[in-house]
Design an enzyme around this catalytic site. Structure first.
Site, PDB file in Angstrom:
ATOM      1  CD  GLU A  20      -0.364  -6.382   9.377  1.00  0.00           C
ATOM      2  OE1 GLU A  20      -0.995  -5.337   9.181  1.00  0.00           O
ATOM      3  OE2 GLU A  20       0.661  -6.666   8.735  1.00  0.00           O
TER       4      GLU A  20
ATOM      5  CG  ASP B 264       4.560  -6.209   7.639  1.00  0.00           C
ATOM      6  OD1 ASP B 264       3.850  -5.474   8.330  1.00  0.00           O
ATOM      7  OD2 ASP B 264       4.811  -6.004   6.435  1.00  0.00           O
TER       8      ASP B 264
HETATM    9  C1  GLC Z   1       1.838  -3.981   7.285  1.00  0.00           C
HETATM   10  C2  GLC Z   1       2.297  -2.852   8.169  1.00  0.00           C
HETATM   11  C3  GLC Z   1       2.219  -1.561   7.410  1.00  0.00           C
HETATM   12  C4  GLC Z   1       3.091  -1.656   6.172  1.00  0.00           C
HETATM   13  C5  GLC Z   1       2.717  -2.874   5.330  1.00  0.00           C
HETATM   14  C6  GLC Z   1       3.737  -3.146   4.269  1.00  0.00           C
HETATM   15  O1  GLC Z   1       0.504  -3.889   6.984  1.00  0.00           O
HETATM   16  O2  GLC Z   1       1.550  -2.818   9.354  1.00  0.00           O
HETATM   17  O3  GLC Z   1       2.570  -0.468   8.192  1.00  0.00           O
HETATM   18  O4  GLC Z   1       2.955  -0.506   5.372  1.00  0.00           O
HETATM   19  O5  GLC Z   1       2.626  -4.039   6.120  1.00  0.00           O
HETATM   20  O6  GLC Z   1       4.931  -3.636   4.839  1.00  0.00           O
END
Ligand code: GLC
Ligand code: CA
Length: 562
Positions: free
Chosen positions: A244, A205
Site C-alpha cells: 500500500e 499496510d
Molecule cells: C491503512 C489501512 C487502513 C488503516 C490504516 C492504519 O491505510 O488500509 O484501513 O486504518 O492503514 O493501519
C-alpha cells in the site's frame, strides 16, 4: 503465452479478492463472521474465478480501527475462530487452488499490545525502544495527520512516563520503532510464522509510514524492505509483498527496488485509480489515458495492482482540489458521503447511480487495465454502502448472500444497507440465477482476463480512438495482441482504429460473439454502444483466436527476459 510462465510468476495475472473474515460469513451463529463461515464459502470464491484471497487483519484486537490495531501478531481474534480453524481454512483454500495473502500491519500496534504496555511503564523499560518517544512533540506538521477527523497531531503525551510517543495514525496506534534491529527481527518472525502456515505473502499496510516517515530516520529505509523480501524469498521463493504505497509515480519505483525489483513485488496503482474516477466523472478517457502513459514500467517480475474501490475511503488525495470537487459533485455531493476532506465513503454502484450498463463497463475497464486486478468483497454483486455506519465502516457491511441477508442466523453485529442496495435487491443467490447479472459479468471478465495474459504481462499502448469518450488500448506480448475499448460516454460511438502491424488481421470479440477484419491499411471500425466495452484478440485471419496467444518458445527462463 505459455501457462508455465504465468503460473511461475503467479502474481502477474492473479485476480485478488479482498475480504474481512468478520463480515463475510458467520459460521457459529453469533452475528460475527468467522473462519468456519468463510471456509464454507470457498467454492463460491473458486467458482467466481479469483485466484488469491487477501484477508484483512484477523488478529486479536480491541477493534478500534477494524482490526488494524493489533494486540498479538501470532494469533487469531477469538471472535473469528482459532488457529485450528485458520489452518482448516488454508487447507481448503489450497485444495481449491486458491492462494491466500494477509494484511501485515507492522507500522504500529494497538496501545493495548503487551509490548506497548510494557514500553510505557517507564523510560527504562526494556521495551521502551520498541516505540518512538520524544520529550517534545516534533516535528508536528498537521499535514502528516492521516485521520484529521479524529487527530490533530502525530504525537501523544504519555502521562505515566512523561514523554510523547509517535502515532502516524490514531493515537491508540503507537508506531513501532523499526530503527531498532530487535523490532525488525520480530517483524521477520511474524512473516515467517504465517508463511509457515501457508500464506503466499502479505499486503503491507502503509509502507511509506513504515519505512520513510520514521523517527529516528532509517539510514537506508529501502534496505529494510529489501531485507524483508530477501528473508521471504529464502523461506518461500514465490511469496509476494503487495504494498500500500500511495505516492506519486516517480517515487513509487523506489518501493519496487529501483531497477532490481527486490522490494515490494506489487504496488497498488493509486494514481491510475484516481485518474479512472476522474475519467468516469467526466465521461472522458483523457485522465486515465494520461495516467497509463505516465505510469512507469515496474522492474522485471514486478507488477501493478489495479483497483477501483477498496476497504478505505475512495481517496482522491493525488488530484487537484478542482478535480476532487468534480468527483465529489458527480459521485458524492452530500457532506455525509465525503470523508477526511479527500475522499468518499461509498461503493462504486451507488456512485454510478445503479446504472448496470455503466457499472459493467467500469469493471470491464478494471480487468482490461495492464496489471493485476484487486476486488473488494461484494463488488462482484454490486453491493452498496450503509451511510449510517461510522466513517469508513460504511463500505464494510456484511456480505449479502441471499434476499434475507444470508450472512448470519443471528442479528448481525453490523448492518447491511436498506433500500435499492439492500439484500432483497442485491444478493449472490439471485445473481447466480440471472445470466445478465453483474456476478455473471464479473465471472466472465475474470475468465477472459485469465485467458488473456497479454493484458497483464504485455507492453501497453494507448491508441487514438478518435473520440474523447473512448479509451482504446492495446497490449502486446510474444507477438500476440489484445485490444480493449471502453466508452465512458452516454452516447454510442463509432470508433476507427489504426492498428500497426495488424494489417489484414482478424479481431475476435471476447465478451460477445463477433469478428471484425482489419483492412490492408491496418484500419478497423468498431462501433460501441453507450457505455459500451469490447475486448478483441487479434490473429492472422487463418489462425483461430484461441491459438493466437501461444508461441512455440517454451523455455523456462523466458520470464527473465524483458
Ligand atoms: C491503512 C489501512 C487502513 C488503516 C490504516 C492504519 O491505510 O488500509 O484501513 O486504518 O492503514 O493501519
Ligand atoms: Ca461467528
Amino acid at each position: 503465452m505459455r501457462l508455465t510462465y504465468t503460473s511461475d510468476l503467479w502474481w502477474k495475472n492473479a485476480v485478488i479478492y479482498c475480504l474481512d473474515v468478520e463480515t463475510y460469513k458467520d459460521g457459529n451463529g453469533d452475528g460475527i463472521g468467522d473462519f468456519r463461515g468463510l471456509t464454507q464459502q470457498i467454492d463460491y470464491l473458486a467458482g467466481l474465478g479469483v485466484t488469491c484471497l487477501w484477508l484483512m487483519p484477523f488478529y486479536p484486537t480491541p477493534n478500534k480501527d477494524d482490526g488494524y490495531d493489533i494486540t498479538d501478531f501470532y494469533a487469531i481474534d477469538p471472535r473469528l475462530g482459532t488457529l485450528g480453524d485458520f489452518v482448516e481454512f488454508m487447507r481448503t483454500a489450497h485444495d481449491r487452488g486458491l492462494r491466500v495473502i494477509a494484511d501485515l500491519v507492522v507500522n504500529h500496534t494497538s496501545d493495548q499490545h503487551p509490548w506497548f504496555k510494557e514500553a510505557r511503564k517507564s523510560k527504562d523499560s526494556p521495551r521502551r525502544d520498541w516505540y518512538v518517544w520524544s520529550d517534545k512533540p516534533e516535528p508536528d506538521d498537521p499535514s502528516m495527520v492521516v485521520f484529521p477527523d479524529k487527530e490533530n497531531s502525530i504525537w501523544q503525551y504519555d502521562k505515566g512516563s512523561g514523554q510523547y510517543y509517535l502515532h502516524s495514525f490514531y493515537k491508540h496506534q503507537p508506531d513501532l520503532n523499526v530503527a531498532n534491529p530487535e523490532v525488525r527481527d520480530e517483524i521477520a518472525r511474524i512473516l515467517g510464522f504465517w508463511m509457515e502456515l501457508g500464506l503466499s505473502g502479505f499486503r503491507v499496510d502503509a509502507v511509506p509510514f513504515l519505512i520513510e516517515n520514521v523517527e529516528p530516520k532509517l539510514a537506508d529505509p529501502h534496505e529494510f524492505l529489501a531485507d524483508l523480501r530477501a528473508f521471504m524469498t529464502r523461506r518461500k521463493g514465490d511469496s509476494i509483498l503487495l504494498g500500500e504505497v500511495n505516492v506519486p509515480y516517480r517515487q513509487l519505483l523506489d518501493y519496487f527496488g529501483d531497477g532490481l525489483g527486490d522490494q515490494v513485488t506489487m504496488c497498488f496503482d493509486f494514481i491510475g485509480m484516481q485518474s479512472a474516477w476522474l475519467s468516469l466523472a467526466r465521461g472522458e478517457a483523457e485522465p486515465l489515458a494520461a495516467a497509463l502513459k505516465a505510469r512507469p514500467r515496474p522492474p522485471k517480475d514486478c507488477q501493478w495492482a489495479t483497483f477501483l474501490r477498496n476497504h478505505d475511503e475512495l481517496t482522491l488525495d493525488k488530484l487537484t482540489d478542482e478535480e476532487r470537487q468534480e468527483i465529489f459533485r458527480a459521485f458524492g455531493p452530500e457532506k455525509n458521503m465525503q470523508i477526511f476532506g479527500r475522499g468518499l465513503r461509498r461503493r462504486l454502484p451507488t456512485m454510478l447511480g445503479g446504472d448496470l450498463r455503466r457499472i459493467k463497463m467500469a469493471y470491464s475497464l478494471l480487468f482490461s487495465l495492464p496489471g493485476t486486478p484487486v476486488l473488494f468483497y461484494g463488488e462482484e454483486i454490486g453491493m452498496g454502502e450503509n451511510l449510517d455506519a461510522e466513517g469508513r465502516m460504511a463500505v464494510r457491511t456484511p456480505m449479502q448472500w441471499s434476499s434475507e441477508g444470508g450472512f448470519t442466523m443471528a442479528e448481525p453485529v453490523r448492518r447491511m444497507p436498506d433500500g435499492p442496495f439492500g439484500p432483497d435487491r442485491v444478493n449472490v443467490a439471485d445473481q447466480k440465477r440471472d445470466t445478465d447479472s453483474l456476478l455473471r459479468w464479473i465471472q466472465l471478465l475474470i475468465e477472459r482476463y485469465r485467458e488473456c495474459p497479454e493484458l497483464a504481462w504485455g507492453r501497453h499502448t494507448v491508441l487514438d480512438s478518435g473520440s474523447p469518450h473512448v479509451l482504446a488500448h492495446r497490449c502486446d506480448a510474444d507477438g500476440a495482441s489484445v485490444i480493449a475499448l471502453h466508452n465512458l460516454g452516454r452516447t454510442a460511438e463509432d470508433v476507427e482504429l489504426k492498428l500497426e502491424g495488424l494489417e489484414n488481421y482478424r479481431l475476435t470479440d471476447l465478451l460477445v460473439d463477433g469478428t471484425s477484419d482489419v483492412s490492408e491499411q491496418g484500419v478497423v471500425r468498431l462501433p460501441l454502444g453507450p457505455h459500451g466495452c469490447r475486448w478483441l484478440r487479434a490473429a492472422p485471419a487463418e489462425v483461430p483466436p484461441e491459438d493466437a496467444s501461444v508461441k512455440a518458445d517454451d523455455s523456462f527462463t523466458h520470464p527473465r527476459r524483458r
